[in-house]
Design a protein around this motif. Structure first.
Motif, PDB file in Angstrom:
ATOM      1  N   UNK A 144       0.854  -1.180   0.000  1.00  0.00           N
ATOM      2  CA  UNK A 144       0.000   0.000   0.000  1.00  0.00           C
ATOM      3  C   UNK A 144       0.893   1.233   0.000  1.00  0.00           C
ATOM      4  N   UNK A 145       0.668   2.102  -0.958  1.00  0.00           N
ATOM      5  CA  UNK A 145       1.480   3.307  -1.111  1.00  0.00           C
ATOM      6  C   UNK A 145       0.547   4.498  -1.287  1.00  0.00           C
ATOM      7  N   UNK A 146       0.770   5.521  -0.499  1.00  0.00           N
ATOM      8  CA  UNK A 146      -0.080   6.714  -0.562  1.00  0.00           C
ATOM      9  C   UNK A 146       0.772   7.948  -0.769  1.00  0.00           C
ATOM     10  N   UNK A 147       0.378   8.745  -1.732  1.00  0.00           N
ATOM     11  CA  UNK A 147       0.962  10.076  -1.905  1.00  0.00           C
ATOM     12  C   UNK A 147      -0.214  11.037  -1.843  1.00  0.00           C
ATOM     13  N   UNK A 148      -0.546  11.421  -0.616  1.00  0.00           N
ATOM     14  CA  UNK A 148      -1.767  12.184  -0.364  1.00  0.00           C
ATOM     15  C   UNK A 148      -1.439  13.583   0.142  1.00  0.00           C
ATOM     16  N   UNK A 149      -2.293  14.515  -0.258  1.00  0.00           N
ATOM     17  CA  UNK A 149      -2.151  15.905   0.173  1.00  0.00           C
ATOM     18  C   UNK A 149      -3.528  16.459   0.519  1.00  0.00           C
ATOM     19  N   UNK A 150      -3.533  17.545   1.270  1.00  0.00           N
ATOM     20  CA  UNK A 150      -4.775  18.265   1.568  1.00  0.00           C
ATOM     21  C   UNK A 150      -4.670  19.644   0.929  1.00  0.00           C
ATOM     22  N   UNK A 151      -5.202  19.737  -0.292  1.00  0.00           N
ATOM     23  CA  UNK A 151      -5.186  20.973  -1.060  1.00  0.00           C
ATOM     24  C   UNK A 151      -6.580  21.219  -1.619  1.00  0.00           C
ATOM     25  N   UNK A 152      -7.507  21.615  -0.738  1.00  0.00           N
ATOM     26  CA  UNK A 152      -8.907  21.742  -1.171  1.00  0.00           C
ATOM     27  C   UNK A 152      -9.147  22.845  -2.190  1.00  0.00           C
ATOM     28  N   UNK A 196       2.785   8.726 -11.507  1.00  0.00           N
ATOM     29  CA  UNK A 196       4.030   8.291 -12.132  1.00  0.00           C
ATOM     30  C   UNK A 196       5.024   7.796 -11.089  1.00  0.00           C
ATOM     31  N   UNK A 197       5.015   8.431  -9.917  1.00  0.00           N
ATOM     32  CA  UNK A 197       5.927   8.030  -8.844  1.00  0.00           C
ATOM     33  C   UNK A 197       5.514   6.695  -8.215  1.00  0.00           C
ATOM     34  N   UNK A 198       4.255   6.592  -7.807  1.00  0.00           N
ATOM     35  CA  UNK A 198       3.866   5.398  -7.050  1.00  0.00           C
ATOM     36  C   UNK A 198       3.853   4.159  -7.935  1.00  0.00           C
ATOM     37  N   UNK A 199       3.499   4.314  -9.198  1.00  0.00           N
ATOM     38  CA  UNK A 199       3.541   3.166 -10.116  1.00  0.00           C
ATOM     39  C   UNK A 199       4.978   2.745 -10.366  1.00  0.00           C
ATOM     40  N   UNK A 200       5.865   3.707 -10.602  1.00  0.00           N
ATOM     41  CA  UNK A 200       7.269   3.376 -10.828  1.00  0.00           C
ATOM     42  C   UNK A 200       7.841   2.624  -9.627  1.00  0.00           C
ATOM     43  N   UNK A 201       7.549   3.084  -8.427  1.00  0.00           N
ATOM     44  CA  UNK A 201       8.065   2.410  -7.229  1.00  0.00           C
ATOM     45  C   UNK A 201       7.530   0.986  -7.123  1.00  0.00           C
ATOM     46  N   UNK A 202       6.258   0.800  -7.415  1.00  0.00           N
ATOM     47  CA  UNK A 202       5.679  -0.554  -7.345  1.00  0.00           C
ATOM     48  C   UNK A 202       6.341  -1.484  -8.347  1.00  0.00           C
ATOM     49  N   UNK A 203       6.614  -0.989  -9.553  1.00  0.00           N
ATOM     50  CA  UNK A 203       7.259  -1.824 -10.568  1.00  0.00           C
ATOM     51  C   UNK A 203       8.691  -2.161 -10.172  1.00  0.00           C
ATOM     52  N   UNK A 204       9.406  -1.201  -9.614  1.00  0.00           N
ATOM     53  CA  UNK A 204      10.780  -1.465  -9.183  1.00  0.00           C
ATOM     54  C   UNK A 204      10.802  -2.539  -8.100  1.00  0.00           C
ATOM     55  N   UNK A 205       9.870  -2.462  -7.170  1.00  0.00           N
ATOM     56  CA  UNK A 205       9.857  -3.398  -6.045  1.00  0.00           C
ATOM     57  C   UNK A 205       9.364  -4.783  -6.436  1.00  0.00           C
ATOM     58  N   UNK A 206       8.316  -4.849  -7.245  1.00  0.00           N
ATOM     59  CA  UNK A 206       7.607  -6.126  -7.405  1.00  0.00           C
ATOM     60  C   UNK A 206       7.450  -6.594  -8.849  1.00  0.00           C
TER      61      UNK A 206
END
Length: 358
Positions: free
Chosen positions: A154-162, A186-196
């Motif tokens: 599980x990877x989250x790149x979350x912000x609060x920018x209403x 682009x970041x979270x997908x790239x990291x998932x591919x590198x890891x798994x």
């Protein structure tokens, strides 16, 4: 590395160019920032103030006219310009670094890779989040077998920018390649591919939550990897309560890490690698993740795991080695194309409400 540094032309001096690329290039042995290209008068003045010895040009065409005086082009301009600028640089005989996403489609990325190979030139993609502190720590935990067999990532790149900030990143024009799916995704997908590794199926939900928004600002992506691992990836600008950056579950233990790598904030604040004497990319112990099984880290479960220091400078150091001493390309265009395969599948999945098989 010794000898005359490679001369770098940087196209774009917005957030990417001024906060990430210019400072990292300037800090890299073997590279020197020669020229900044921006047509914005305020950014031209900013570039001159921050890098007094650097030439400032209004058009990238000036770089192609001076191709013999340069050794590397960095494309940090808006997404819609990545492909034409990278193409022009390669055709001018210059190696290229392109900020993510390298292109709007995997086909365009592969065409650029083919052109670079034909010309015998380096084409690399700036995926700085591979050198985030938490990602480096997680890779070590997986390599050392601390988690056992990983089941779920599980990877989250979350912000609060209403409120909308405006600009091309929030544009609904497909030509701009805006929205969070192609930005933080682009970041979270790239990291998932590198890891798994490679992905066999993609399911996604992409929503437009904020008033006046024209493109996705709250997106979820579920990946099934060929290895059997399932990745659940969240990118959002509308998260009022932020979740853990990583929650990784395995057969022996889980790892939970909150908070973002401190390097971006440090660069935004004007801190520079090696300038203060403090360890670059390090974070305090209270922010370390926890490793354990059977209890929540919120209630003290598991043991703290020292977070390895983040290392964005490692990217350009690798680029310099690739150009000067036959080192490996740190992020290839074909790797970026594989991530774009996933992003395109996610966009289709969200639009058609289907699971897409790759």
């Amino acid at each position: 590395m010794t000898g005359t540094p490679l001369r770098v032309g940087l196209v774009g001096y917005g957030l990417a160019g001024s906060v990430f690329h210019a400072p990292l290039i300037a800090a890299t042995q073997g590279l020197t920032l020669d020229t900044v290209v921006t047509s914005n008068p305020e950014r031209q003045a900013q570039a001159r103030a921050e890098h007094p010895d650097v030439m400032v040009s209004a058009s990238a065409d000036e770089l192609w006219a001076r191709a013999g005086e340069l050794d590397l082009i960095v494309v940090a301009s808006p997404n819609r310009t990545h492909v034409p600028l990278a193409t022009a640089a390669l055709e001018a005989g210059l190696p290229v670094v392109v900020d993510k996403p390298i292109a709007g489609t995997a086909a365009e990325a592969r065409a650029l890779a083919e052109l670079a190979e034909k010309r015998g030139l380096l084409l690399s993609v700036f995926q700085n989040r591979r050198w985030d502190n938490d990602f480096l720590t997680l890779r070590r935990l997986i390599t050392d077998g601390e988690l056992g067999e990983v089941y779920r990532f599980e990877s989250r790149f979350e912000r609060w920018r209403p409120q909308l900030k405006g600009g091309w990143r929030e544009s609904g024009d497909p030509a701009e390649i805006g929205g969070l799916l192609y930005d933080l995704g682009s970041h979270v997908v790239d990291q998932a591919l590198v890891l798994f590794g490679p992905v066999t199926s993609v399911y996604a939900e992409a929503d437009v939550r904020r008033e006046g928004a024209r493109t996705d600002d709250d997106t979820f992506i579920a990946l099934t990897h060929a290895s059997g691992v399932r990745s659940h990836l969240y990118v959002s600008a509308t998260t009022a309560q932020l979740g853990p950056r990583f929650r990784v579950l395995g057969s022996k233990a889980g790892y939970v890490k909150h908070g973002l790598d401190p390097q971006e904030a440090a660069l935004r604040d004007g801190e520079r690698f090696g300038a203060s004497g403090a360890e670059w990319g390090a974070e305090p112990e209270e922010l370390w993740g926890r490793l354990g099984a059977g209890e929540s880290p919120v209630t003290g479960g598991g043991s703290p795991v020292r977070t390895l220091p983040g290392d964005y400078p490692a990217y350009y150091a690798a680029v310099a080695r690739a150009l000067l001493s036959d080192g490996a390309n740190p992020v290839t265009a074909l790797e970026a194309a594989a991530a774009l395969d996933v992003l395109e599948a996610a966009r289709r999945s969200a639009a058609e409400k289907v699971t897409v098989t790759l």
